[in-house]
Design an enzyme around this catalytic site. Structure first.
Site, short mmCIF file in Angstrom:
data_model
loop_
_atom_site.label_atom_id
_atom_site.label_comp_id
_atom_site.label_asym_id
_atom_site.label_seq_id
_atom_site.Cartn_x
_atom_site.Cartn_y
_atom_site.Cartn_z
N ARG A 50 1.45 -3.38 5.19
CA ARG A 50 0.32 -2.74 4.77
C ARG A 50 -0.03 -3.57 3.38
O ARG A 50 0.69 -4.00 2.69
CB ARG A 50 0.58 -1.37 4.52
CG ARG A 50 0.08 -0.40 5.47
CD ARG A 50 0.69 0.93 5.19
NE ARG A 50 0.33 1.49 3.96
CZ ARG A 50 0.80 2.79 3.45
NH1 ARG A 50 1.11 3.49 4.46
NH2 ARG A 50 0.45 3.22 2.34
N LYS A 85 8.23 9.69 5.66
CA LYS A 85 7.54 10.97 6.17
C LYS A 85 6.65 10.50 7.52
O LYS A 85 6.79 11.25 8.55
CB LYS A 85 6.20 11.16 5.18
CG LYS A 85 6.47 11.95 3.85
CD LYS A 85 5.34 12.21 3.29
CE LYS A 85 4.36 11.21 2.80
NZ LYS A 85 5.05 10.41 1.62
N ARG A 89 8.84 -2.20 4.69
CA ARG A 89 8.10 -1.52 5.55
C ARG A 89 7.28 -2.40 6.50
O ARG A 89 6.38 -3.26 6.05
CB ARG A 89 7.41 -0.38 5.14
CG ARG A 89 6.53 0.33 6.38
CD ARG A 89 6.18 1.65 5.70
NE ARG A 89 5.39 1.60 4.58
CZ ARG A 89 5.01 2.68 3.69
NH1 ARG A 89 5.45 3.96 4.19
NH2 ARG A 89 4.43 2.50 2.70
N ARG A 111 1.65 4.16 -7.20
CA ARG A 111 1.71 5.14 -5.94
C ARG A 111 2.89 6.05 -6.49
O ARG A 111 3.04 7.29 -6.37
CB ARG A 111 1.71 4.65 -4.59
CG ARG A 111 0.36 4.38 -4.14
CD ARG A 111 0.70 3.20 -3.01
NE ARG A 111 1.32 3.58 -2.15
CZ ARG A 111 1.84 2.58 -1.33
NH1 ARG A 111 1.72 1.31 -1.63
NH2 ARG A 111 2.61 2.84 -0.49
N ARG A 122 -1.28 16.35 -2.10
CA ARG A 122 -0.76 15.05 -3.02
C ARG A 122 -0.81 15.67 -4.43
O ARG A 122 -0.10 14.95 -5.50
CB ARG A 122 -1.59 13.97 -3.13
CG ARG A 122 -1.34 13.09 -1.83
CD ARG A 122 -0.09 12.55 -2.00
NE ARG A 122 -0.18 10.89 -2.16
CZ ARG A 122 -0.33 10.30 -0.88
NH1 ARG A 122 -0.14 11.02 0.31
NH2 ARG A 122 -0.36 8.95 -1.10
P1 ADP Z 1 1.97 6.38 0.52
O1 ADP Z 1 2.37 7.39 0.94
O2 ADP Z 1 2.83 5.05 0.95
O3 ADP Z 1 1.27 6.07 -0.80
P2 ADP Z 1 -0.30 6.75 2.36
O4 ADP Z 1 -0.71 6.29 3.52
O5 ADP Z 1 -0.05 8.39 2.29
O6 ADP Z 1 0.67 6.05 1.71
O7 ADP Z 1 -1.58 6.82 1.38
C1 ADP Z 1 -2.39 5.81 1.07
C2 ADP Z 1 -3.36 5.83 0.12
O8 ADP Z 1 -4.54 6.89 0.74
C3 ADP Z 1 -2.81 6.38 -1.07
O9 ADP Z 1 -2.47 5.36 -2.22
C4 ADP Z 1 -4.43 7.13 -1.53
O10 ADP Z 1 -5.13 6.04 -2.27
C5 ADP Z 1 -4.79 7.83 -0.37
N1 ADP Z 1 -4.31 9.11 -0.14
C6 ADP Z 1 -3.81 9.52 1.00
N2 ADP Z 1 -3.61 10.93 0.88
C7 ADP Z 1 -4.11 11.33 -0.03
C8 ADP Z 1 -4.54 12.71 -0.87
N3 ADP Z 1 -3.95 13.54 -0.04
N4 ADP Z 1 -5.32 12.58 -1.78
C9 ADP Z 1 -5.91 11.56 -2.21
N5 ADP Z 1 -5.70 10.33 -1.84
C10 ADP Z 1 -4.67 10.09 -0.79
#
Ligand code: ADP
Length: 222
Positions: free
Chosen positions: A163, A14, A128, A174, A89
């Site tokens: 990360r 993404k 990554r 996740r 999400r």
């Molecule tokens: P990934 O898609 O690899 O899990 P992200 O960078 O999108 O990584 O998200 C990292 C963390 O940020 C998630 O594990 C969550 O804790 C939080 N997060 C991100 N986007 C959301 C969202 N839309 N709602 C709730 N928590 C979120």
């Protein structure tokens, strides 16, 4: 330009696709993960709470994320089109987002669902690496996406990092959360008739596919 929502399992690309589209067409990239990581780096109560959740791979509360999105999409730079990366999400966020854009009179845009063969998934996440300065995303297991020099960004020469939440425990949480609470959104958008599937095995082909979809829809990407 139409606003885009990118939906995909962790590691499907993404962020890479969003960055390529933003660079080429000038969309604003709204990565909720990046926004939250930035907030988590502030040394106060909220920052610590967010950091604890991110490190464990647990979603932050919906209210917090919805407020963040609502503030962001109203900024004037978002008027020409934005890409949501990491939001919504879960179904609650998707429904609340629908209400929000109706209330703000904004275009709902389209949803791109990036797909990836399961055997590639873990390599995409554990391999990554991210540039500490410009944020470009690399992968040490991919010839196409590896940096030319180990640990160094091709574009700006800064060092690459992994990360903190790209570890096994957080990753498991996740990915579990993705299949339990994020996947139902795919049907939600399919039923609305705004979802398009794009194979993300090759990031250049994924970009070309999205461009064809937007061209087909008559979107003004120029
Ligand atoms: P990934 O898609 O690899 O899990 P992200 O960078 O999108 O990584 O998200 C990292 C963390 O940020 C998630 O594990 C969550 O804790 C939080 N997060 C991100 N986007 C959301 C969202 N839309 N709602 C709730 N928590 C979120």
């Amino acid at each position: 330009m139409k606003n885009l929502i990118l939906l995909a399992v962790q590691g499907a690309g993404k962020g890479t696709l969003a960055k390529a589209l933003c660079k080429k067409y000038g969309y604003v990239h709204i990565s909720t993960g990046d926004i939250l990581r930035q907030r988590a780096s502030v040394d106060d109560e909220l920052g610590t709470q967010i950091k604890n959740l991110i490190d464990k791979g647990i979603l932050v509360p919906d209210d917090l994320i919805l407020k963040t999105i609502e503030d962001k999409i109203q900024e004037s730079e978002c008027r020409n089109g934005y890409i949501l990366d990491g939001f919504p999400r879960n179904l609650e966020q998707a429904k609340k987002y629908d209400e929000m854009i109706k209330r703000l009179n904004l275009d709902e845009g389209i949803v791109i669902h990036l797909t990836l063969p399961e055997d590639l998934l873990l390599k995409r996440i554990t391999g990554r690496r991210i540039c500490s300065s410009c944020g470009l995303i690399y992968n040490i297991y991919s010839d196409q996406m590896n940096s030319k020099q180990d640990g160094i960004c091709d574009e700006c020469g800064s060092s690459l990092y992994q990360r903190a939440d790209d570890n096994e425990e957080s990753m498991k949480n996740r990915i579990d959360t993705y299949f339990k609470v994020t996947v139902p959104i795919i049907d939600y958008y399919k039923n609305k008739g705004i979802l398009y599937e794009v194979d993300s095995t090759d990031s250049n082909n994924a970009l070309i596919s999205v461009e064809s979809i937007l061209g087909f829809l008559g979107d003004h990407i120029d």
